[in-house]
Design a protein around this motif. Structure first.
Motif, PDB file in Angstrom:
ATOM      1  N   ARG A   1      36.891  46.847  37.846  1.00 53.40           N
ATOM      2  CA  ARG A   1      38.275  47.329  37.990  1.00 53.40           C
ATOM      3  C   ARG A   1      38.390  48.770  37.497  1.00 53.40           C
ATOM      4  O   ARG A   1      38.967  49.625  38.162  1.00 53.40           O
ATOM      5  CB  ARG A   1      39.224  46.427  37.190  1.00 53.40           C
ATOM      6  CG  ARG A   1      40.688  46.813  37.412  1.00 53.40           C
ATOM      7  CD  ARG A   1      41.610  45.831  36.795  1.00 53.40           C
ATOM      8  NE  ARG A   1      41.465  45.807  35.345  1.00 53.40           N
ATOM      9  CZ  ARG A   1      42.350  45.297  34.517  1.00 53.40           C
ATOM     10  NH1 ARG A   1      43.433  44.724  34.992  1.00 53.40           N
ATOM     11  NH2 ARG A   1      42.155  45.309  33.222  1.00 53.40           N
ATOM     12  N   GLU A   2      37.804  49.018  36.352  1.00 52.95           N
ATOM     13  CA  GLU A   2      37.861  50.369  35.792  1.00 52.95           C
ATOM     14  C   GLU A   2      37.091  51.359  36.689  1.00 52.95           C
ATOM     15  O   GLU A   2      37.560  52.475  36.946  1.00 52.95           O
ATOM     16  CB  GLU A   2      37.281  50.337  34.369  1.00 52.95           C
ATOM     17  CG  GLU A   2      37.153  51.686  33.677  1.00 52.95           C
ATOM     18  CD  GLU A   2      38.469  52.456  33.613  1.00 52.95           C
ATOM     19  OE1 GLU A   2      39.546  51.843  33.729  1.00 52.95           O
ATOM     20  OE2 GLU A   2      38.402  53.703  33.476  1.00 52.95           O
TER      21      GLU A   2
ATOM     22  N   TYR B   1      34.557  41.582  36.667  1.00 54.23           N
ATOM     23  CA  TYR B   1      35.865  41.998  37.189  1.00 54.23           C
ATOM     24  C   TYR B   1      36.427  43.180  36.391  1.00 54.23           C
ATOM     25  O   TYR B   1      36.888  44.168  36.967  1.00 54.23           O
ATOM     26  CB  TYR B   1      36.835  40.808  37.148  1.00 54.23           C
ATOM     27  CG  TYR B   1      38.244  41.182  37.497  1.00 54.23           C
ATOM     28  CD1 TYR B   1      38.607  41.458  38.801  1.00 54.23           C
ATOM     29  CD2 TYR B   1      39.223  41.286  36.500  1.00 54.23           C
ATOM     30  CE1 TYR B   1      39.904  41.831  39.119  1.00 54.23           C
ATOM     31  CE2 TYR B   1      40.513  41.656  36.804  1.00 54.23           C
ATOM     32  CZ  TYR B   1      40.848  41.930  38.124  1.00 54.23           C
ATOM     33  OH  TYR B   1      42.125  42.305  38.422  1.00 54.23           O
ATOM     34  N   GLU B   2      36.353  43.082  35.081  1.00 53.08           N
ATOM     35  CA  GLU B   2      36.935  44.139  34.233  1.00 53.08           C
ATOM     36  C   GLU B   2      36.217  45.475  34.410  1.00 53.08           C
ATOM     37  O   GLU B   2      36.862  46.516  34.567  1.00 53.08           O
ATOM     38  CB  GLU B   2      36.874  43.728  32.750  1.00 53.08           C
ATOM     39  CG  GLU B   2      37.826  42.613  32.380  1.00 53.08           C
ATOM     40  CD  GLU B   2      39.296  42.955  32.619  1.00 53.08           C
ATOM     41  OE1 GLU B   2      39.663  44.144  32.535  1.00 53.08           O
ATOM     42  OE2 GLU B   2      40.073  42.029  32.916  1.00 53.08           O
TER      43      GLU B   2
END
Ligand SMILES: Cc1ncc(C[n+]2csc(CCOP(=O)(O)OP(=O)(O)O)c2C)c(N)n1
Ligand SMILES: [Mg+2]
Length: 331
Positions: free
Chosen positions: A231-232, A227-228
């Motif tokens: 997201r970026e 997810y992280e």
């Protein structure tokens, strides 16, 4: 983020975090439970298409799709249920498609390997390994040309990294700084062949930068890690920052195709499988949220019960639906 909601509209950071976590869990469990239902029903011989299940790989689709909106375009491969079910895919249309019924997302003509449902953000999948990668790049070019705020996301396997089309696509996307996310689900195998037997180096993510495409390698069984990084990458793509290549390390539990395991085939060991089952993305997630006290067992039980009902209804709907009318064969 689509199937249940768009981005959570919570008020406090803790509430926001809770809703996000519940969304991720529900997305993973939706895939797991739907595919377990496919595996259970497949021996009845009523689903006539081949099925490539991705049980064990759920964190990749969930972690990536949590960053998307209905304006984005998702592309898959032959192992394609994950992104469809993680995002906007309707369970009734999914099961009906597998049963070859007119109510399927492709009117029963595609089957498991050719899911396509544009209103659900799913722009297509293909049995041709690597086949949707250039299409994703083309749609990203269209988005830029028509000034749309769409990011194209394509999911493919480590086997697609054996295909030249990946490198042509990275090259063009890097040159034009297109809003594409290349998501490689590296489960180590292409059918029965280990990556070591096919590629000199275990470095798929490092093949992006030579084309001007940043590459990131991430634990594909950790939904929060995926997810992280996604997201970026999606944020950068939306701001005209160009494409990213994500390599997500994960593992498929079932055989390459079909509803059962394949350890007796001898190309991989029970010990290797057990090691990855111990790293189950859902179990890891549960341990983490309980340890941090953000979600309780009852929260997760509620999600599970709701999904069980939804899946049973979807299967009943699919079984009761009619087959396509032969007169529409060429329509
Ligand atoms: C162009 C092409 N070559 C070969 C095949 C046969 N084939 C089907 S699936 C597959 C393996 C794909 O492996 P990978 O991309 O790692 O995906 P996974 O099955 O592991 O999800 C192969 C070689 C094909 N469908 N298309
Ligand atoms: Mg693979």
């Amino acid at each position: 983020m689509a199937h249940s909601s768009r981005a959570p509209s919570a008020t406090s950071p803790r509430q926001h975090q809770r809703e996000r976590l519940l969304w991720l869990y529900r997305a993973m469990l939706r895939m797991r439970m739907a595919e377990e239902k496919v595996a259970e029903l497949y021996p009845q011989q009523e689903m006539r298409c081949p099925v490539h299940l991705h049980v064990g790989q759920e964190a990749v689709s969930a972690g990536v799709c949590a960053n998307l909106t209905p304006e984005d375009r998702i592309f898959g491969s032959h192992r394609s249920h994950g992104p469809y079910l993680a995002f906007g895919g309707n369970l009734g249309a999914f099961f009906a498609e597998l049963y070859g019924k007119a109510a399927g997302c492709c009117r029963g003509r595609g089957g498991s390997m050719h899911l396509l449902d544009r209103p659900a953000g799913y722009w297509g999948s293909s049995a041709i390994v690597g086949g949707t990668i250039p299409i994703a790049v083309g749609t990203a070019l269209e988005a830029v040309y028509h000034r749309k705020n769409s990011v194209s996301v394509v999911f493919f396997g480590d086997g697609a990294a054996d295909e030249g089309i990946l490198y042509e696509s990275l090259s063009y996307a890097g040159l034009k700084k297109l809003p594409v996310l290349f998501v490689c689900e590296n489960n180590q195998y292409a059918t029965n062949s280990h990556q070591r037997a096919r590629q000199a180096l275990d470095n798929i993510s490092e093949r992006g930068p030579v084309f001007g495409v940043p590459g990131v390698r991430v634990d594909g069984n950790s939904v929060l890690a995926v997810y992280e990084v996604a997201r970026e990458s999606v944020r950068r793509a939306r701001m005209s920052g160009g494409p990213t290549l994500l390599e997500c390390d994960t593992y498929r539990w079932k055989g390459h195709v079909g509803p059962v395991g394949d350890i007796p085939m001898g190309y991989r060991t029970q010990q290797e499988l057990d090691g990855w089952v111990a790293r189950c993305p859902l179990r890891q997630f549960e341990q983490m949220v309980f340890a941090e006290g953000v979600l309780k067992q009852s929260d997760l039980d509620g999600v599970k019960q709701g999904l069980a009902r939804e899946i049973d209804e979807a299967v009943a709907f699919a079984k009761a639906s009619p087959f396509p009318d032969p007169a529409e064969m060429t329509a």
